[in-house]
Design a protein around this motif. Sequence first.
Motif, short mmCIF file in Angstrom:
data_model
loop_
_atom_site.label_atom_id
_atom_site.label_comp_id
_atom_site.label_asym_id
_atom_site.label_seq_id
_atom_site.Cartn_x
_atom_site.Cartn_y
_atom_site.Cartn_z
N LYS A 146 0.84 -1.20 0.00
CA LYS A 146 0.00 0.00 0.00
C LYS A 146 0.88 1.25 0.00
O LYS A 146 0.85 2.05 0.94
CB LYS A 146 -0.90 0.00 1.23
N PRO A 147 1.67 1.45 -1.05
CA PRO A 147 2.63 2.56 -1.07
C PRO A 147 1.97 3.94 -1.01
O PRO A 147 2.61 4.91 -0.58
CB PRO A 147 3.37 2.36 -2.39
N ASN A 148 0.74 4.04 -1.43
CA ASN A 148 0.07 5.34 -1.46
C ASN A 148 -0.89 5.55 -0.30
O ASN A 148 -1.64 6.54 -0.28
CB ASN A 148 -0.70 5.50 -2.79
N SER A 149 -0.86 4.63 0.66
CA SER A 149 -1.75 4.75 1.83
C SER A 149 -0.93 4.59 3.10
O SER A 149 -0.71 3.46 3.56
CB SER A 149 -2.85 3.68 1.78
N PRO A 150 -0.46 5.70 3.67
CA PRO A 150 0.35 5.62 4.89
C PRO A 150 -0.41 4.94 6.03
O PRO A 150 -1.61 5.14 6.19
CB PRO A 150 0.64 7.09 5.23
N LEU A 151 0.32 4.14 6.81
CA LEU A 151 -0.27 3.49 7.97
C LEU A 151 -0.38 4.52 9.09
O LEU A 151 0.61 5.13 9.49
CB LEU A 151 0.62 2.32 8.41
N LYS A 152 -1.59 4.73 9.60
CA LYS A 152 -1.82 5.78 10.58
C LYS A 152 -1.28 5.42 11.96
O LYS A 152 -0.89 6.30 12.73
CB LYS A 152 -3.31 6.08 10.67
N ALA A 153 -1.28 4.15 12.28
CA ALA A 153 -0.78 3.71 13.58
C ALA A 153 -0.36 2.25 13.49
O ALA A 153 -0.85 1.51 12.64
CB ALA A 153 -1.84 3.90 14.67
N ARG A 154 0.57 1.83 14.36
CA ARG A 154 1.03 0.44 14.35
C ARG A 154 -0.12 -0.52 14.67
O ARG A 154 -0.27 -1.56 14.06
CB ARG A 154 2.17 0.29 15.36
N ILE A 155 -0.93 -0.15 15.65
CA ILE A 155 -2.13 -0.91 15.96
C ILE A 155 -3.29 -0.22 15.26
O ILE A 155 -3.67 0.90 15.64
CB ILE A 155 -2.40 -0.98 17.48
N SER A 156 -3.80 -0.86 14.22
CA SER A 156 -4.80 -0.17 13.39
C SER A 156 -5.67 -1.18 12.63
O SER A 156 -5.21 -2.25 12.26
CB SER A 156 -4.09 0.74 12.39
N LYS A 157 -6.90 -0.78 12.41
CA LYS A 157 -7.82 -1.60 11.60
C LYS A 157 -7.38 -1.63 10.14
O LYS A 157 -7.87 -2.45 9.36
CB LYS A 157 -9.24 -1.05 11.70
N GLN A 158 -6.46 -0.73 9.77
CA GLN A 158 -5.97 -0.71 8.40
C GLN A 158 -5.34 -2.04 7.98
O GLN A 158 -5.32 -2.37 6.80
CB GLN A 158 -4.93 0.42 8.23
N TRP A 159 -4.80 -2.79 8.95
CA TRP A 159 -4.16 -4.06 8.62
C TRP A 159 -5.13 -5.02 7.94
O TRP A 159 -4.71 -5.89 7.16
CB TRP A 159 -3.58 -4.71 9.88
N CYS A 160 -6.41 -4.83 8.21
CA CYS A 160 -7.42 -5.69 7.57
C CYS A 160 -7.46 -5.46 6.06
O CYS A 160 -7.90 -6.34 5.31
CB CYS A 160 -8.80 -5.42 8.17
N GLU A 161 -7.00 -4.29 5.61
CA GLU A 161 -7.01 -3.97 4.19
C GLU A 161 -6.05 -4.86 3.39
O GLU A 161 -6.20 -5.00 2.17
CB GLU A 161 -6.64 -2.50 3.98
#
Length: 334
Positions: A146-161
Amino acid sequence: MKHFLRMFIQVCLYFYCKFLWRCLKFVVRKLTGRCELQRICYNTKPGAARTMKIEASLKGSKSKRLQTSVSVHPDAIEKTIDDIMELKKINPDINPQLGVSLQACLLQIVGYRNLVVEVEKLRREPYDSENPQHEEMLLKLWKCLKPNSPLKARISKQWCEIGFQGDDPKTDFRGMGLLGLYNLVYFAEWDTEVAQQVLSDSLQPKYREVSKKELSQFSKAEWEKKKFDKAIGYSFAIVGINITDLAYNLLVSGALKTHFYNVAPEAPTLTHFQQTFCYLMHEFHKFWVEEDPLDIMEFNRVREKFHKRILKQLQNPEMALCPHFAASESLINM
């Protein structure tokens, strides 16, 4: 009593066949003037067919020195070849190519055993969120996918993506340890375009036409809800860990010997294993789409079918799973 008699007959047959085989080898050697190792090297082309025959011959030898030659340290291979030539009374000056061929085979055999140990070590090492190197690798996985989507936090729901089950991926690595992370990072870093495409495909909604049979099983309202509530259909990271397990089992069972002995001119390495994982991920994705499962609940069925397909391919002694590996060119002078 019948069971004991059957076992006794089987044991007798085993030793009888073993005795006959040794006698046959002795007769053939007298007729040809060559030992079994020479006949294999001179009559079988380089690759899995030759190396697997050499391995079986050494393991099945009555000589302990030959039996243990398949498990020596890589640095001791040259001396081991000299010992084999001496034991078999083969003149290296008259048979110079034999030593080269045996050395190539032993490098592959010993290398495969060492690779199993290395992979097992990674599998047993748990992910440690307190280890900076582990954390760095995990963040690299996100950046590659996900080079164009910075990870907002180490613990994050983004990991589901990218296909993890929760907000902290470390819990998903329990089954395969660091091996799962190593493979996913390698796939994302070295086969980035394919990895990103597979990830994208796995998240795409999938429309399915309603057949009469399916319509009879659901009400129209239920089907309308279901038909758009489906992706191509799996969690990328979780499936990557699962395919790591598949690759690991192929390696440990010896099934991957066919592939590695055909693609690695010397000792197969962790890189060869990771490249094989990339191939399996890509092929499984295509297989999943072809199978067109109703939902993720069919994953185990599709995985098992895919596993059997790969095993069948590996039964061919000339098989090299990855198309970009050219075995014949690198093995031609072995």
